[in-house]
Scaffold this active site. Sequence first.
Site, short mmCIF file in Angstrom:
data_model
loop_
_atom_site.label_atom_id
_atom_site.label_comp_id
_atom_site.label_asym_id
_atom_site.label_seq_id
_atom_site.Cartn_x
_atom_site.Cartn_y
_atom_site.Cartn_z
N SER A 1 42.98 37.41 41.08
CA SER A 1 44.38 37.74 41.34
C SER A 1 45.26 36.70 40.69
CB SER A 1 44.65 37.75 42.83
OG SER A 1 44.38 39.01 43.33
N HIS B 1 51.09 38.44 46.28
CA HIS B 1 50.20 38.25 47.42
C HIS B 1 49.53 36.87 47.39
CE1 HIS B 1 46.84 39.96 44.85
NE2 HIS B 1 46.11 39.12 45.56
N ASP C 1 53.58 43.07 41.86
CA ASP C 1 52.86 41.99 42.55
C ASP C 1 52.93 40.66 41.79
OD1 ASP C 1 51.23 40.55 44.22
OD2 ASP C 1 49.62 42.02 44.28
N1 ARG Z 1 43.44 44.00 46.84
C1 ARG Z 1 44.08 42.86 46.26
C2 ARG Z 1 43.19 41.64 46.43
O1 ARG Z 1 42.06 41.75 46.75
C3 ARG Z 1 45.44 42.65 46.82
C4 ARG Z 1 45.50 42.18 48.24
C5 ARG Z 1 46.85 41.92 48.80
N2 ARG Z 1 47.59 43.12 49.10
C6 ARG Z 1 47.53 43.79 50.29
N3 ARG Z 1 48.22 44.88 50.40
N4 ARG Z 1 46.80 43.39 51.30
O2 ARG Z 1 43.51 40.55 46.74
N1 GLU Z 2 43.43 41.09 44.69
C1 GLU Z 2 42.27 40.34 44.35
C2 GLU Z 2 42.48 38.84 44.49
O1 GLU Z 2 43.17 38.37 45.36
C3 GLU Z 2 41.84 40.70 42.99
C4 GLU Z 2 41.32 42.05 43.06
C5 GLU Z 2 39.83 42.06 42.98
O2 GLU Z 2 39.14 41.74 43.95
O3 GLU Z 2 39.40 42.44 41.90
O4 GLU Z 2 41.87 38.04 43.84
#
Ligand code: ARG
Ligand code: GLU
Length: 715
Positions: free
Chosen positions: A650, A85, A220
């Site tokens: 991330s 991502h 990921d």
């Molecule tokens: N929750 C993760 C973060 O905050 C992954 C986000 C990307 N993935 C998604 N399905 N939108 O960045």
């Molecule tokens: N997916 C998140 C990022 O893009 C990390 C997950 C979180 O917020 O802990 O940094």
Amino acid sequence: MIKITSFLLVILLSIGQLFAKEGMWIPILLKKYNLAEMQRMGFKLTAQDIYDVNNASMKDAVVIFGGGCTGELISNEGLLITNHHCGYSSIQAHSTVEHDYLTNGFWAMNRSEELPNKGLSVSFLEYMEDVSDQIFAGTENLSGEEKEQKIKENSKNIQEKAEKDGKFKAQVKPLFYGNQYFLYVYKIYTDIRLVGAPPSAIGKFGGDTDNWMWPRHTGDFSLFRVYADKNNEPAKYSPDNVPYKPKKFFPISLKGVHPGDFTMVFGYPGRTMQYWPSQEVDVTMNQRDPDRIKIRDKKLAVIRTDMEADPKVRIQYSAKYAGISNSWKKWQGEISGLKRLDAIDRKLAYEKEFKAWAEKNGTWEDEYKAVFDGFQSDFKKYDEYIRANDYYSEIVFRGVELFRLAGQVNAIIKSIEKEDNKKVAATRKSMLNSILGFMRNYNQPTDEKLFAELMPMLASDLNNRFLPAYYLKLIEKYGHDKLIEKVYRKSVLTDTEKLKKILENGSNKQLAKLKKDPVIALYASFYNKYTTDITPELQAVSAKIRANMKKYMAGIMEMKKGQPLYPDANFTLRVAYGKVEGYKPKDGVTYNYYTTLKGIMEKDNPEIYDYDVPDRLKELYNNKDYGRYEVDGEVPVCFTASNHTTGGNSGSPVVNGDGELIGVNFDRCWEGTMSDIMFDPERCRNITLDIRYALFLIDKFAGAGYLLNEMDLVE
Ligand code: ARG
Ligand code: GLU
């Protein structure tokens, strides 16, 4: 009864802090605050192994990837791993309906196939330094605006000095609400090439359905390579550039993870708010999160419908959708987590403890009473203005897409009016540069629906005094129903080809005439209202809150003197540590700490986009063709651990007690998403891609096993 429980909770919370799994610590202070505990928990190296200015250390292998992620070097030839991502927009930029790397994945089978990425950069931290003394020098007898001015001036000088020889980019950042300042100096590489990415059906497996959730099965990750000139220095893209030789890269552990194992996350957490007063927690969970969730519900519904109906729209809007959905979902978890923790009561209890401390040492009346009185009255105003701000931001500035173009044209018109010809030319040029990208990912029918759904929310949810007269007049005249026809479709902005021509060849006079364009005029009315009536008030009240926050923070630091205290995350390099462990999300449920390929097959459902497992992966599963990545008949996929992380983390390396890479951080568990505001050691877990799954995919799935030759694999 209730009193006793919350009292106990406070004690438990402070014990939790002592055996800190909570915390995002400053690498150069580890020895002072954390090392002993880290070693007790299973870390076998030294603080210098993590951060050392004079010798290569782990910090030389950790980078800022792009604008908001972390990445790490995993070979001596500049190979870098981060999340799928995080590489998403680069992968998307190379994707077309014919070469759909988002859907099918991309694997360079040799160096010449690696793809350069415009605008992508990787920043290596050269060093960090506490510069508080230099920042506060000469401010001793100043206060208010004058003091801020002096701090700015000092900060600029420090920055310029650090950048003097032109090799580095420097930043001075406040910590603890400006009670301390640190300097961060980076070397930035800009020739970064895409090496590999699994198909989205793996890299984004579970999609937004599984996002922020455990059990998780997302592969990921994506691979890039940093290129340098012949002297290993940054250089813009050139076919003559060569792979960068890092000072340090991570060895990769094949030994796996076991419950209780030490883990460390080393990366760039973006923003946390651990010291917020009760009022700010209150407005966040009871107003801001719900407001923004409500608006995004509408955006997501519109975009989802159109993406499902048309594969072209799916590609165009996939990154936008993921971005909108990501915070939308986190805010929901945040609200429920804060409720479960009784966050406001805990904050009030903490404030009571603070007051008792200040009263005892005689500073309450003179120093801190005014701070809390200030919060009490300032937040009343703040709450109102931040609602208007959130609506403008979600609907006008980042909602209706056509308003983006309107904003750019509006800026050009303003420069024309000011007769600032240089600026006019520059903005024209930058708009011409960005308009192609805009058009590529723009579908007018989708945007019209966004306009139709979002605009009425402004009128229904905001007090008229926050809305521009022009807009109120328009809806009185046409009603929201006719705005599409009478405003949106009448705009030159919907004919982007024509707009492009005007930008390219039109005279300034022609451009200035666009002021009368209905969408530009509508946008301008919002923009003017926002900049004259909303922002100044919001900034003024926020400044008062910040000034009080700085004093409150200084008080907390005084109260906690001698105890380890970590500053809120501010997108600078930090260390979080904890251990591999599952958790109990609710009564009667226990979550295991890891997932496997079997779970992917259990979720498989070709009818559901998010769960459509690629045939090749099924084939490997059916033949149990796991190679060296098999553990007890399974391939490990993800694991959870108790490291305090946030957005920005991330792509961060997750490292074992020997300093070897065991995984790549990519998410947090739903039940712990309130950890930006309040950490709960019982339920806050970060989610990590097991590095063995990445290797399995590179090697077995993609047949790009040649990449493993340059890695240092530790059995
Ligand atoms: N929750 C993760 C973060 O905050 C992954 C986000 C990307 N993935 C998604 N399905 N939108 O960045
Ligand atoms: N997916 C998140 C990022 O893009 C990390 C997950 C979180 O917020 O802990 O940094």
